[in-house]
Design an enzyme around this catalytic site. Structure first.
Site, PDB file in Angstrom:
ATOM      1  N   ARG A  38      34.046  55.093  45.526  1.00 29.51           N
ATOM      2  CA  ARG A  38      35.294  55.332  44.783  1.00 29.51           C
ATOM      3  C   ARG A  38      36.468  54.628  45.445  1.00 29.51           C
ATOM      4  O   ARG A  38      36.587  54.624  46.680  1.00 29.51           O
ATOM      5  CB  ARG A  38      35.554  56.840  44.657  1.00 29.51           C
ATOM      6  CG  ARG A  38      34.489  57.524  43.833  1.00 29.51           C
ATOM      7  CD  ARG A  38      34.878  58.914  43.368  1.00 29.51           C
ATOM      8  NE  ARG A  38      33.697  59.550  42.795  1.00 29.51           N
ATOM      9  CZ  ARG A  38      33.262  59.370  41.544  1.00 29.51           C
ATOM     10  NH1 ARG A  38      33.936  58.584  40.725  1.00 29.51           N
ATOM     11  NH2 ARG A  38      32.167  59.962  41.109  1.00 29.51           N
TER      12      ARG A  38
ATOM     13  N   HIS B 198      33.923  42.267  44.799  1.00 29.13           N
ATOM     14  CA  HIS B 198      33.695  43.604  44.236  1.00 29.13           C
ATOM     15  C   HIS B 198      34.110  43.626  42.781  1.00 29.13           C
ATOM     16  O   HIS B 198      35.009  42.897  42.360  1.00 29.13           O
ATOM     17  CB  HIS B 198      34.456  44.669  45.024  1.00 29.13           C
ATOM     18  CG  HIS B 198      35.929  44.394  45.135  1.00 29.13           C
ATOM     19  ND1 HIS B 198      36.442  43.516  46.063  1.00 29.13           N
ATOM     20  CD2 HIS B 198      36.980  44.846  44.426  1.00 29.13           C
ATOM     21  CE1 HIS B 198      37.748  43.451  45.917  1.00 29.13           C
ATOM     22  NE2 HIS B 198      38.107  44.241  44.930  1.00 29.13           N
ATOM     23  N   MET B 199      33.442  44.500  42.044  1.00 28.27           N
ATOM     24  CA  MET B 199      33.761  44.725  40.639  1.00 28.27           C
ATOM     25  C   MET B 199      34.380  46.116  40.527  1.00 28.27           C
ATOM     26  O   MET B 199      33.826  47.084  41.047  1.00 28.27           O
ATOM     27  CB  MET B 199      32.466  44.632  39.826  1.00 28.27           C
ATOM     28  CG  MET B 199      32.613  44.910  38.360  1.00 28.27           C
ATOM     29  SD  MET B 199      30.971  44.886  37.562  1.00 28.27           S
ATOM     30  CE  MET B 199      30.736  43.124  37.339  1.00 28.27           C
ATOM     31  N   HIS B 200      35.527  46.209  39.844  1.00 32.67           N
ATOM     32  CA  HIS B 200      36.131  47.517  39.570  1.00 32.67           C
ATOM     33  C   HIS B 200      35.504  48.062  38.277  1.00 32.67           C
ATOM     34  O   HIS B 200      35.467  47.354  37.264  1.00 32.67           O
ATOM     35  CB  HIS B 200      37.640  47.390  39.318  1.00 32.67           C
ATOM     36  CG  HIS B 200      38.444  46.903  40.480  1.00 32.67           C
ATOM     37  ND1 HIS B 200      39.308  47.714  41.184  1.00 32.67           N
ATOM     38  CD2 HIS B 200      38.538  45.671  41.044  1.00 32.67           C
ATOM     39  CE1 HIS B 200      39.899  47.008  42.135  1.00 32.67           C
ATOM     40  NE2 HIS B 200      39.461  45.759  42.071  1.00 32.67           N
TER      41      HIS B 200
END
Ligand code: 5GP
Ligand code: ZN
Length: 114
Positions: free
Chosen positions: A29, A100-102
């Site tokens: 998260r 990174h991918m949100h």
């Protein structure tokens, strides 16, 4: 990359709310969520940005999307919808240089951004 905050999280050396981990990717998260669901999905190996991907990373990139799909279901937002974002470089707003991918959802979002 011992100086990389995401490498440290993935290795379990820094705390995080880890929601998924396998041999290729980790998902945890976001520390500053912008919506009820805000998860970051990152490759376990250090890749600085999209600019640093190579052809051999193609399966890994596909896997990132499938993990996003899995987590969207797990979060109960697959039917309501969600947004996947990969910021790249200065103008893209990238602040952590570990790819990174949100995964963002749980509320209605506006588009276009800018
Ligand atoms: P970027 O702007 O690079 O696409 O996104 C970086 C994201 O990482 C931001 O949304 C930011 O809140 C998040 N972030 C930065 N440091 C940490 C951290 O130490 N732990 C977690 N869980 N998220 C972080
Ligand atoms: Zn890293």
């Amino acid at each position: 990359m011992s100086g990389c905050v995401f490498c440290r999280i993935i290795a379990g050396l820094s705390p995080s709310q880890m929601v998924y981990q396998d041999e290729q990717v980790s998902a945890f998260r976001d520390i500053h969520p912008v919506a009820p669901t805000h998860i970051l999905i990152a490759p376990n190996k250090h890749i600085a940005s999209v600019n640093d991907l190579t052809p051999e990373d193609e399966p890994l990139v596909g896997h990132l999307f499938l993990v996003a799909r899995h987590l969207a279901r797990q979060e109960g937002i697959d039917q309501s919808g969600y947004r996947l974002i990969v910021n790249t470089g200065r103008d893209g707003g990238q602040t952590i240089f570990h790819l990174h991918m949100h995964l963002i959802g749980g509320q209605r979002m506006r588009f276009p951004m800018g």
